[in-house]
Design an enzyme around this catalytic site. Sequence first.
Site, PDB file in Angstrom:
ATOM      1  CE1 TYR A 168      -3.128   3.026   0.908  1.00 38.88           C
ATOM      2  CE2 TYR A 168      -2.496   2.749   3.207  1.00 38.88           C
ATOM      3  CZ  TYR A 168      -3.171   3.449   2.232  1.00 38.88           C
ATOM      4  OH  TYR A 168      -3.888   4.563   2.564  1.00 38.88           O
ATOM      5  CB  ILE A 169       3.033   2.882   2.509  1.00 40.17           C
ATOM      6  CG1 ILE A 169       1.891   2.901   3.527  1.00 40.17           C
ATOM      7  CG2 ILE A 169       3.831   4.183   2.586  1.00 40.17           C
ATOM      8  CD1 ILE A 169       2.340   2.846   4.978  1.00 40.17           C
TER       9      ILE A 169
ATOM     10  CG  ASP B  77       6.344  -6.823  -2.425  1.00 38.15           C
ATOM     11  OD1 ASP B  77       6.009  -5.666  -2.141  1.00 38.15           O
ATOM     12  OD2 ASP B  77       5.763  -7.841  -1.955  1.00 38.15           O
ATOM     13  CG  ASN B  78       6.957 -11.608   0.638  1.00 38.00           C
ATOM     14  OD1 ASN B  78       6.066 -10.789   0.440  1.00 38.00           O
ATOM     15  ND2 ASN B  78       7.162 -12.165   1.820  1.00 38.00           N
TER      16      ASN B  78
ATOM     17  N   GLY C  90       1.496  -7.686  -1.128  1.00 36.16           N
ATOM     18  CA  GLY C  90       1.566  -6.660  -2.174  1.00 36.16           C
ATOM     19  C   GLY C  90       0.925  -7.152  -3.468  1.00 36.16           C
TER      20      GLY C  90
ATOM     21  CG  PHE D 213       7.797   0.788   2.116  1.00 38.78           C
ATOM     22  CD1 PHE D 213       7.165   1.802   2.810  1.00 38.78           C
ATOM     23  CD2 PHE D 213       8.462   1.100   0.943  1.00 38.78           C
ATOM     24  CE1 PHE D 213       7.193   3.099   2.344  1.00 38.78           C
ATOM     25  CE2 PHE D 213       8.502   2.401   0.469  1.00 38.78           C
ATOM     26  CZ  PHE D 213       7.868   3.403   1.173  1.00 38.78           C
TER      27      PHE D 213
ATOM     28  CB  THR E   3       5.065   2.190  13.390  1.00 39.91           C
ATOM     29  OG1 THR E   3       3.768   2.374  13.935  1.00 39.91           O
ATOM     30  CG2 THR E   3       5.822   1.267  14.320  1.00 39.91           C
TER      31      THR E   3
ATOM     32  CE1 TYR F 221       4.055  -2.921  12.361  1.00 38.77           C
ATOM     33  CE2 TYR F 221       3.031  -1.255  13.737  1.00 38.77           C
ATOM     34  CZ  TYR F 221       3.646  -1.616  12.563  1.00 38.77           C
ATOM     35  OH  TYR F 221       3.848  -0.680  11.591  1.00 38.77           O
TER      36      TYR F 221
HETATM   37  N1  UFG Z   1     -10.876   0.586  15.111  1.00 36.61           N
HETATM   38  C1  UFG Z   1     -12.211   0.482  15.458  1.00 36.61           C
HETATM   39  N2  UFG Z   1     -13.008  -0.315  14.696  1.00 36.61           N
HETATM   40  C2  UFG Z   1     -12.533  -0.997  13.628  1.00 36.61           C
HETATM   41  C3  UFG Z   1     -11.173  -0.869  13.256  1.00 36.61           C
HETATM   42  C4  UFG Z   1     -10.366  -0.063  14.023  1.00 36.61           C
HETATM   43  O1  UFG Z   1     -12.665   1.065  16.422  1.00 36.61           O
HETATM   44  O2  UFG Z   1     -13.327  -1.702  12.978  1.00 36.61           O
HETATM   45  C5  UFG Z   1     -10.016   1.437  15.929  1.00 36.61           C
HETATM   46  C6  UFG Z   1      -8.794   0.715  16.467  1.00 36.61           C
HETATM   47  O3  UFG Z   1      -9.102  -0.073  17.594  1.00 36.61           O
HETATM   48  C7  UFG Z   1      -7.880   1.898  16.740  1.00 36.61           C
HETATM   49  C8  UFG Z   1      -8.226   2.886  15.608  1.00 36.61           C
HETATM   50  O4  UFG Z   1      -9.499   2.469  15.127  1.00 36.61           O
HETATM   51  O5  UFG Z   1      -8.223   2.479  17.953  1.00 36.61           O
HETATM   52  C9  UFG Z   1      -7.236   2.828  14.471  1.00 36.61           C
HETATM   53  O6  UFG Z   1      -7.051   1.470  14.127  1.00 36.61           O
HETATM   54  P1  UFG Z   1      -6.333   0.992  12.817  1.00 36.61           P
HETATM   55  O7  UFG Z   1      -6.376  -0.495  12.801  1.00 36.61           O
HETATM   56  O8  UFG Z   1      -6.873   1.713  11.647  1.00 36.61           O
HETATM   57  O9  UFG Z   1      -4.836   1.510  12.992  1.00 36.61           O
HETATM   58  P2  UFG Z   1      -3.826   1.300  14.215  1.00 36.61           P
HETATM   59  O10 UFG Z   1      -3.791   2.579  14.993  1.00 36.61           O
HETATM   60  O11 UFG Z   1      -4.081   0.062  14.984  1.00 36.61           O
HETATM   61  O12 UFG Z   1      -2.453   1.022  13.485  1.00 36.61           O
HETATM   62  C10 UFG Z   1      -2.033   1.807  12.396  1.00 36.61           C
HETATM   63  C11 UFG Z   1      -1.096   0.957  11.561  1.00 36.61           C
HETATM   64  C12 UFG Z   1       0.140   0.647  12.329  1.00 36.61           C
HETATM   65  C13 UFG Z   1       0.731   1.923  12.870  1.00 36.61           C
HETATM   66  C14 UFG Z   1      -0.266   2.709  13.652  1.00 36.61           C
HETATM   67  C15 UFG Z   1       0.345   3.997  14.092  1.00 36.61           C
HETATM   68  O13 UFG Z   1      -1.725  -0.278  11.193  1.00 36.61           O
HETATM   69  O14 UFG Z   1       1.033   0.030  11.466  1.00 36.61           O
HETATM   70  O15 UFG Z   1      -1.390   2.946  12.854  1.00 36.61           O
HETATM   71  O16 UFG Z   1      -0.551   4.801  14.794  1.00 36.61           O
HETATM   72  F1  UFG Z   1       1.746   1.618  13.679  1.00 36.61           F
END
Ligand code: UFG
Length: 330
Positions: A11-12, A31-32, A36, A73, A117, A141
């Site tokens: 993605y990024i 990339d594997n 991707g 990445f 991150t 992670y």
């Molecule tokens: N969330 C919900 N409902 C959902 C999905 C997510 O409430 O259906 C919440 C999560 O619990 C979290 C927020 O939305 O509180 C953001 O969640 P994401 O899964 O979108 O993203 P994350 O913050 O978990 O993680 C992302 C990237 C990581 C990175 C991080 C940095 O996946 O790689 O942002 O802030 F490290």
Amino acid sequence: MHLMVVGGAGYIGSHTVRQLLGAGHRVTVLDNLSSGHREALPGEVALIVADLLDPPALRAALQSAQPDAVIHFAALIEVSESMRSPGRYYQNNVTGSLNLFQAIVDTRKVPIVFSSTAAVYGEAGAAPIPEDAAKAPTSSYGHSKLMVEQILRDFGVAHGLPYTVLRYFNVCGAAPDHTIGEDHPNKTHLIELALLTALGQRQKMFVNGTDYPTPDGSCVRDYVHVMDLADAHVLAIQALVGGAASAQAYNVGLGHGFSVRQVLDAVDEVVGTPLTREEGPRRPGDPPSLVADPGKIMAELKFAPRFTDLGEIVKTAWDWHRTHPHGFES
Ligand code: UFG
């Protein structure tokens, strides 16, 4: 210059490839293809299919491509999955990165930009978070990425390997021409899930935790557009190759946060109908709030995000998902 973009079909990575080409650089992707997509890459980009857990393949790829610099990445990226399968995360993210850096040291000691991150900060306590805030990851992670930062520091000292670390906050959105966008095998990201719900592929959205110490009780994140993040990589690699100081870490975010509820409100507005929303329990590994202080990258690398409006960011993601309801297979 000729860049090797490791994980460039993701993605990024794929958005960064596009911006690198636009800035006049040549790109080889390694990339594997585990998550991707070949389709995410323009025809002029050479693709080497290889795995970071295969050191001879990495050395061969570096020797044949002869890049001037590497952007790395490739990683597993899900906070919740990392809590269930820490071994996979340490193996892929730490061992894989170590293999790559060792192959670079053994072949061509070229500068590296590494994807880190905001998860390295964990429950930072500060908001917005500066780069020198305490590092206290709450997930495997986050720990895996922090370990790789440490490996880079040691390789920098021991081998003179130049590197820059970019710590991304929550990456979202898609290329405005909606030809590439987010398409992970496991969907966990808030905006992507909400938009797939709007397309009828899921029944409802869960707000993961409503009792956090935040203004509305749901988690707060700093949502940065993938095109702006891609530009940050172009700026970082050009500066590093141009002789800028090595061993720098930069936050990449906008500097203000939105709660889960606010993001879901923005999605409702963009898609034009309210999604069914349910309050659920906290998701293990989630810190309550992660908001960047992006002052350093703005001052030193002249990072100037173009997508600052949440609705506009969500709109680019919506244009991608509605035109590609099944991602690259659509
Ligand atoms: N969330 C919900 N409902 C959902 C999905 C997510 O409430 O259906 C919440 C999560 O619990 C979290 C927020 O939305 O509180 C953001 O969640 P994401 O899964 O979108 O993203 P994350 O913050 O978990 O993680 C992302 C990237 C990581 C990175 C991080 C940095 O996946 O790689 O942002 O802030 F490290």
